[in-house]
Scaffold this motif. Structure first.
Motif, PDB file in Angstrom:
ATOM      1  N   ASP A  95       0.828  -1.206   0.000  1.00 52.13           N
ATOM      2  CA  ASP A  95       0.000   0.000   0.000  1.00 52.13           C
ATOM      3  C   ASP A  95       0.861   1.255   0.000  1.00 52.13           C
ATOM      4  O   ASP A  95       0.795   2.084   0.895  1.00 52.13           O
ATOM      5  CB  ASP A  95      -0.946  -0.010   1.192  1.00 52.13           C
ATOM      6  CG  ASP A  95      -2.028  -1.054   1.052  1.00 52.13           C
ATOM      7  OD1 ASP A  95      -2.509  -1.249  -0.076  1.00 52.13           O
ATOM      8  OD2 ASP A  95      -2.373  -1.673   2.066  1.00 52.13           O
ATOM      9  N   THR A  96       1.703   1.387  -1.012  1.00 52.83           N
ATOM     10  CA  THR A  96       2.570   2.545  -1.164  1.00 52.83           C
ATOM     11  C   THR A  96       1.852   3.607  -1.979  1.00 52.83           C
ATOM     12  O   THR A  96       1.407   3.343  -3.088  1.00 52.83           O
ATOM     13  CB  THR A  96       3.882   2.144  -1.867  1.00 52.83           C
ATOM     14  OG1 THR A  96       4.525   1.142  -1.086  1.00 52.83           O
ATOM     15  CG2 THR A  96       4.791   3.336  -2.031  1.00 52.83           C
ATOM     16  N   LEU A  97       1.741   4.800  -1.416  1.00 53.23           N
ATOM     17  CA  LEU A  97       1.141   5.922  -2.132  1.00 53.23           C
ATOM     18  C   LEU A  97       2.152   6.548  -3.080  1.00 53.23           C
ATOM     19  O   LEU A  97       1.802   7.021  -4.151  1.00 53.23           O
ATOM     20  CB  LEU A  97       0.623   6.958  -1.129  1.00 53.23           C
ATOM     21  CG  LEU A  97      -0.110   8.159  -1.701  1.00 53.23           C
ATOM     22  CD1 LEU A  97      -1.346   7.723  -2.479  1.00 53.23           C
ATOM     23  CD2 LEU A  97      -0.506   9.107  -0.585  1.00 53.23           C
ATOM     24  N   GLY A  98       3.423   6.539  -2.676  1.00 52.95           N
ATOM     25  CA  GLY A  98       4.469   7.100  -3.514  1.00 52.95           C
ATOM     26  C   GLY A  98       5.624   7.604  -2.682  1.00 52.95           C
ATOM     27  O   GLY A  98       5.694   7.371  -1.477  1.00 52.95           O
ATOM     28  N   ASP A  99       6.524   8.297  -3.363  1.00 55.47           N
ATOM     29  CA  ASP A  99       7.754   8.793  -2.748  1.00 55.47           C
ATOM     30  C   ASP A  99       7.836  10.309  -2.891  1.00 55.47           C
ATOM     31  O   ASP A  99       7.411  10.869  -3.910  1.00 55.47           O
ATOM     32  CB  ASP A  99       8.981   8.194  -3.439  1.00 55.47           C
ATOM     33  CG  ASP A  99       8.998   6.680  -3.412  1.00 55.47           C
ATOM     34  OD1 ASP A  99       8.364   6.085  -2.528  1.00 55.47           O
ATOM     35  OD2 ASP A  99       9.646   6.094  -4.292  1.00 55.47           O
ATOM     36  N   ILE A 100       8.434  10.928  -1.879  1.00 53.27           N
ATOM     37  CA  ILE A 100       8.673  12.372  -1.874  1.00 53.27           C
ATOM     38  C   ILE A 100      10.141  12.582  -1.499  1.00 53.27           C
ATOM     39  O   ILE A 100      10.671  11.870  -0.640  1.00 53.27           O
ATOM     40  CB  ILE A 100       7.771  13.100  -0.860  1.00 53.27           C
ATOM     41  CG1 ILE A 100       6.290  12.909  -1.216  1.00 53.27           C
ATOM     42  CG2 ILE A 100       8.118  14.589  -0.772  1.00 53.27           C
ATOM     43  CD1 ILE A 100       5.332  13.422  -0.150  1.00 53.27           C
TER      44      ILE A 100
END
Length: 170
Positions: A95-100
């Motif tokens: 459940d990875t939304l993304g990277d910042i």
């Protein structure tokens, strides 16, 4: 609540409560966008040299920037100014939304130049990056208006002044 996977490459970030700021900003973005809980965001706290390399690799711009984001989902709206697509409920599996990524030197310099606290500026940049992960963008005037309005409202709810309209001192 969103889980933050914090990776500090530049130790200067350690002087800030970065995990607290990130959790607050990402949770606020999720709430503002009406997104479901249960996602994870990876946050890279780096320096200008590292972010310039990332900016060159992923955007073809070999210069430092304040924040970059890489969404795990394509939630971009079909037409300019429309709302992004809905994020599916977290499934419990990847459940990875993304990277910042944030650049220390640029963030500090911008906060000082704009008369803001570093904490408020970093919170805004993480919120901004999280909204990108949720399908918001500023490529067109209509999309920029939608995103900036949501950012301004969310920051006001967090007690942080409007970065787009209040350019006076702190």
């Amino acid at each position: 609540m969103t889980e933050i996977d914090l990776v500090i490459e530049d130790e200067r970030w350690a002087q800030l409560p970065l995990l607290t700021l990130a959790t607050r900003a990402v949770d606020a973005a999720m709430a503002a966008a009406g997104a479901p809980d249960g996602y994870e965001v990876a946050l890279l706290a780096c320096d200008d040299a590292r972010i310039a390399n990332l900016n060159a690799e992923f955007r073809g711009k070999p210069v430092p920037t304040n924040v970059l984001s890489w969404p795990a989902f394509d939630l971009a709206p079909l037409s300019p100014g429309e709302a992004p697509g809905a994020l599916p409920p977290a499934s419990g599996f990847d459940d990875t939304l993304g990277d910042i990524a944030l650049a220390y030197d640029t963030c500090i310099a911008e906060a000082r130049a704009q008369g803001k606290t570093v904490e408020d500026h970093v919170t805004h940049l993480i919120l901004h990056g999280a909204l990108h992960l949720l399908g918001f963008d500023h490529e067109t005037e209509a999309d920029a208006h939608r995103m900036e309005t949501l950012e301004s409202q969310t920051l006001a709810e967090m007690g942080i002044r409007d970065p787009y309209r209040d350019m006076s001192g702190p």
